[in-house]
Scaffold this motif. Sequence first.
Motif, PDB file in Angstrom:
ATOM      1  N   ASP A 160      -2.141   7.613   4.549  1.00  0.00           N
ATOM      2  CA  ASP A 160      -1.146   6.345   4.244  1.00  0.00           C
ATOM      3  C   ASP A 160      -1.283   5.938   2.928  1.00  0.00           C
ATOM      4  O   ASP A 160      -1.708   6.331   2.038  1.00  0.00           O
ATOM      5  CB  ASP A 160      -1.746   4.917   5.192  1.00  0.00           C
ATOM      6  N   LEU A 161      -0.294   5.271   2.585  1.00  0.00           N
ATOM      7  CA  LEU A 161       0.327   4.790   1.258  1.00  0.00           C
ATOM      8  C   LEU A 161      -0.078   3.198   1.118  1.00  0.00           C
ATOM      9  O   LEU A 161       0.702   2.420   2.089  1.00  0.00           O
ATOM     10  CB  LEU A 161       1.623   5.383   0.747  1.00  0.00           C
ATOM     11  N   HIS A 162      -0.636   2.896   0.024  1.00  0.00           N
ATOM     12  CA  HIS A 162      -0.978   1.483  -0.077  1.00  0.00           C
ATOM     13  C   HIS A 162       0.384   0.530  -0.361  1.00  0.00           C
ATOM     14  O   HIS A 162       0.976   0.842  -1.437  1.00  0.00           O
ATOM     15  CB  HIS A 162      -2.070   1.031  -1.129  1.00  0.00           C
ATOM     16  N   SER A 163       0.445  -0.471   0.183  1.00  0.00           N
ATOM     17  CA  SER A 163       1.820  -1.197   0.027  1.00  0.00           C
ATOM     18  C   SER A 163       1.960  -1.986  -1.172  1.00  0.00           C
ATOM     19  O   SER A 163       3.002  -2.473  -1.789  1.00  0.00           O
ATOM     20  CB  SER A 163       2.124  -2.316   1.443  1.00  0.00           C
ATOM     21  N   GLN A 164       0.688  -2.280  -1.726  1.00  0.00           N
ATOM     22  CA  GLN A 164       0.832  -2.787  -3.003  1.00  0.00           C
ATOM     23  C   GLN A 164       1.056  -2.243  -4.510  1.00  0.00           C
ATOM     24  O   GLN A 164       1.201  -2.648  -5.235  1.00  0.00           O
ATOM     25  CB  GLN A 164      -0.548  -3.779  -3.343  1.00  0.00           C
ATOM     26  N   HIS A 165       1.309  -0.779  -3.939  1.00  0.00           N
ATOM     27  CA  HIS A 165       1.405   0.167  -5.020  1.00  0.00           C
ATOM     28  C   HIS A 165       2.973   0.439  -5.144  1.00  0.00           C
ATOM     29  O   HIS A 165       3.680   0.376  -4.243  1.00  0.00           O
ATOM     30  CB  HIS A 165       0.647   1.635  -4.917  1.00  0.00           C
ATOM     31  N   GLU A 178       8.052  -3.544   0.885  1.00  0.00           N
ATOM     32  CA  GLU A 178       8.695  -3.536   2.387  1.00  0.00           C
ATOM     33  C   GLU A 178       9.395  -2.306   2.591  1.00  0.00           C
ATOM     34  O   GLU A 178       9.641  -1.944   3.659  1.00  0.00           O
ATOM     35  CB  GLU A 178       9.379  -4.653   2.620  1.00  0.00           C
ATOM     36  N   SER A 179      10.028  -1.744   1.420  1.00  0.00           N
ATOM     37  CA  SER A 179      10.783  -0.304   1.555  1.00  0.00           C
ATOM     38  C   SER A 179       9.957   0.677   1.560  1.00  0.00           C
ATOM     39  O   SER A 179      10.423   1.855   1.908  1.00  0.00           O
ATOM     40  CB  SER A 179      11.612  -0.317   0.250  1.00  0.00           C
ATOM     41  N   LEU A 180       8.494   0.843   1.508  1.00  0.00           N
ATOM     42  CA  LEU A 180       7.675   1.721   1.741  1.00  0.00           C
ATOM     43  C   LEU A 180       7.658   2.196   3.218  1.00  0.00           C
ATOM     44  O   LEU A 180       7.324   1.699   4.048  1.00  0.00           O
ATOM     45  CB  LEU A 180       6.192   1.208   1.384  1.00  0.00           C
TER      46      LEU A 180
END
Length: 152
Positions: free
Chosen positions: A36-41, A122-124
């Motif tokens: 998973d990729l952190h949404s704050q990055h 949100e585009s992640l």
Amino acid sequence: MHGQIIVPFLESAQQVLQMMTTVALTPGTVATAAPDLHSQHVWILIDLKGDVEGQVAFGLAPEMAMKIASAMMGGFELSQFDEMSQSAVAELANMISGNACIQLSNNGMSIDITPPQVQMGESLVQPMQEIAYAVPLELQELGILEIKLLIA
């Protein structure tokens, strides 16, 4: 074997960032990680095609991305993470990945890359891969660049 593929990306990141910034770099240890990729990055994703199928993802805080983009543009002061700064960090990831693929090619592996995609907030789009290897690269006062190799 797949865990070793991330090493040229780390080495290339160190070389490219040393040219682009004047900060001290401290590499972390390669480890298995959640895909998973952190949404704050801010994440710059590049698809890998060939002997290895998957993606390499470069994650960093938006403030760090702006500082690196500023350094790449000769110190031009940035007030927001706009299209110009996104383009700069995308090019950084492209340079790192291209150099890493040359190193892998010298070791007998054939891997092509696609153009970088910048994603954040949100585009992640979360990756579909099940296997991930990650390594942090600390850029002294700028923060940590996370490199993730996502294998199909």
